[in-house]
Design an enzyme around this catalytic site. Structure first.
Site, short mmCIF file in Angstrom:
data_model
loop_
_atom_site.label_atom_id
_atom_site.label_comp_id
_atom_site.label_asym_id
_atom_site.label_seq_id
_atom_site.Cartn_x
_atom_site.Cartn_y
_atom_site.Cartn_z
N HIS A 10 -0.71 -6.15 -5.16
CA HIS A 10 -0.55 -7.82 -3.98
C HIS A 10 -0.52 -8.77 -5.63
O HIS A 10 -0.52 -8.86 -6.35
CB HIS A 10 -2.49 -8.04 -4.58
CG HIS A 10 -3.13 -9.62 -4.09
ND1 HIS A 10 -3.33 -10.59 -5.06
CD2 HIS A 10 -2.46 -10.24 -3.02
CE1 HIS A 10 -3.32 -11.77 -4.33
NE2 HIS A 10 -2.96 -11.65 -3.15
N ARG A 34 1.57 -20.37 -3.89
CA ARG A 34 1.11 -21.13 -3.44
C ARG A 34 1.15 -22.66 -4.26
O ARG A 34 1.24 -22.82 -4.88
CB ARG A 34 -0.16 -20.45 -2.47
CG ARG A 34 -0.96 -20.84 -4.00
CD ARG A 34 -2.40 -20.70 -2.98
NE ARG A 34 -3.41 -20.69 -4.15
CZ ARG A 34 -3.82 -19.67 -4.88
NH1 ARG A 34 -3.00 -18.49 -4.87
NH2 ARG A 34 -4.80 -18.96 -6.51
N HIS A 90 0.89 -1.02 -0.53
CA HIS A 90 0.44 0.05 0.01
C HIS A 90 0.34 0.62 0.35
O HIS A 90 1.64 1.96 0.98
CB HIS A 90 -1.22 0.67 0.96
CG HIS A 90 -2.14 -1.17 1.12
ND1 HIS A 90 -2.99 -1.28 0.28
CD2 HIS A 90 -2.07 -2.06 2.05
CE1 HIS A 90 -3.77 -2.03 0.66
NE2 HIS A 90 -3.15 -2.72 1.58
N ASN A 123 0.33 -13.19 -5.06
CA ASN A 123 0.92 -14.37 -3.67
C ASN A 123 0.89 -15.77 -5.02
O ASN A 123 1.22 -15.86 -6.02
CB ASN A 123 -0.58 -14.57 -3.25
CG ASN A 123 -1.88 -15.31 -4.50
OD1 ASN A 123 -1.90 -16.89 -3.89
ND2 ASN A 123 -2.29 -14.79 -4.69
N GLY A 164 -7.66 -22.11 10.59
CA GLY A 164 -6.89 -21.41 12.04
C GLY A 164 -5.72 -20.97 11.66
O GLY A 164 -4.61 -21.60 12.48
N GLY A 165 -5.25 -20.06 10.78
CA GLY A 165 -4.38 -19.73 10.33
C GLY A 165 -4.25 -18.65 11.47
O GLY A 165 -4.62 -18.02 12.01
N ARG A 166 -2.66 -17.19 11.60
CA ARG A 166 -3.36 -16.40 12.52
C ARG A 166 -3.69 -14.84 11.81
O ARG A 166 -3.16 -14.18 10.69
CB ARG A 166 -1.32 -15.91 12.46
CG ARG A 166 -0.66 -15.44 13.70
CD ARG A 166 0.77 -15.41 13.64
NE ARG A 166 0.66 -13.93 14.95
CZ ARG A 166 0.88 -13.06 14.40
NH1 ARG A 166 0.83 -12.47 13.15
NH2 ARG A 166 1.74 -12.39 15.33
#
Length: 303
Positions: free
Chosen positions: A106, A110, A96, A108, A256-258
């Protein structure tokens, strides 16, 4: 055979390289590092740079998580994998900038593997550009780099992944594109592991060559309160997309990620205005009429 260790090594190396170049580009701020563990298995490292000369906030995160059951967001198009053990590794970043004439971006990349006896694997990812006060030359440059990534792996890839990006980064409830697109790909495995991994490496390596020249050209552009307020208004669309549609956000929360690491992609300041519309003939209106729609950027002449 897939090799998640090689993928993890590449993603952590890519995180290191991108963070080092962004610190040099900013010239003021540095990344704070925050390693974390996931109770269900795995962990990662979030890196955030705040209050810089160029970047108001920049987040670059790496994660490697695993568990006994894929979350719903990962099995929506693959119901046969429901209930399967999984591993997922990835790098995700959102930048940003402070100056409204420098686009938000952006990216990503994976890798997933699911099942144990006969594991299924695939790559996904991409990068996209979200300008506030766009320049046609910048958008053409962005898509030229994107096409150059794809062409060695098949001439059909760029039009396919560009169209997928246009479709994915679309706010259905607003009936508008989030930005000017780029590449989006998922389920990449048809080329075999080595060649698919090579494509993802090429895409990751191309991100900064696509983005840095735009930053360097626009970072000294003068702006005032009007441009800053419009930037913050448009950032609201970024928030809406990430919380309503973004697969990575949903996967992270469902697995359940952070939470802090998942939501570090959100902008530091943002505003909404009820029933706002740009003035006719204004630069703000030009964003909507000329840029926030699917276009053949490499074939269209400048409007």
């Amino acid at each position: 055979m897939s090799n998640i260790d090689d993928v993890k090594d590449h993603f952590t190396n890519l995180q290191n390289r991108i963070c080092a170049e962004l610190e040099t580009l900013d010239g003021k701020a540095v990344f704070a590092r925050d390693a974390w563990d996931r109770p269900g298995g795995g962990g990662g490292e979030s890196r955030v740079m705040s209050d810089g000369r160029v970047f108001e906030q920049a987040g670059v995160g790496f994660s490697h998580v695993f568990g006994d059951e894929l979350p719903p967001s990962a099995t929506k198009s693959r119901p046969e994998l429901a209930g399967k053990a999984f591993q997922a590794a990835g790098i995700s970043l959102v930048l940003h900038p402070r100056n409204p004439y420098v686009p938000t971006t952006h990216a990503n990349f994976r890798f997933f593997t699911a099942g144990e006896r006969k594991p299924v694997w695939w790559f996904g990812g991409g990068f996209d550009l979200t300008p506030y006060y766009p320049f046609h030359d910048d958008v053409v440059h962005w898509h030229t780099v994107a096409k150059s990534v794809c062409d060695p792996f098949g001439e059909d890839l760029y039009p396919r992944y560009k169209a997928w990006c246009d479709e994915y980064f679309f706010l259905k409830h607003r009936n508008e594109s989030r930005g000017v697109g780029g590449l989006f790909f998922d389920d990449v495995n048809e080329l075999g592991f080595d060649r698919s991994f090579e494509f993802v490496r090429a895409a990751g390596d191309s991100f900064l060559p696509a983005y840095k020249p735009i930053v360097e050209k626009r970072v000294t552009h003068r702006y005032g309160d009007r441009q800053r307020e419009f930037q913050q208004y448009r950032r609201g669309r970024y928030v809406e997309f990430n919380l309503l549609y973004d697969r990575g956000t949903l996967f992270g929360l469902q697995s359940g990620g952070r939470t802090e690491s998942i939501l570090m992609s959100l902008p530091p300041t943002v505003r909404w205005a009820y029933n706002w519309a740009p003035e006719p003939g204004s630069p703000e209106e030009a964003l909507y009429t000329d840029y926030l729609r699917a276009r053949d950027w490499l074939g269209d002449a400048e409007d």
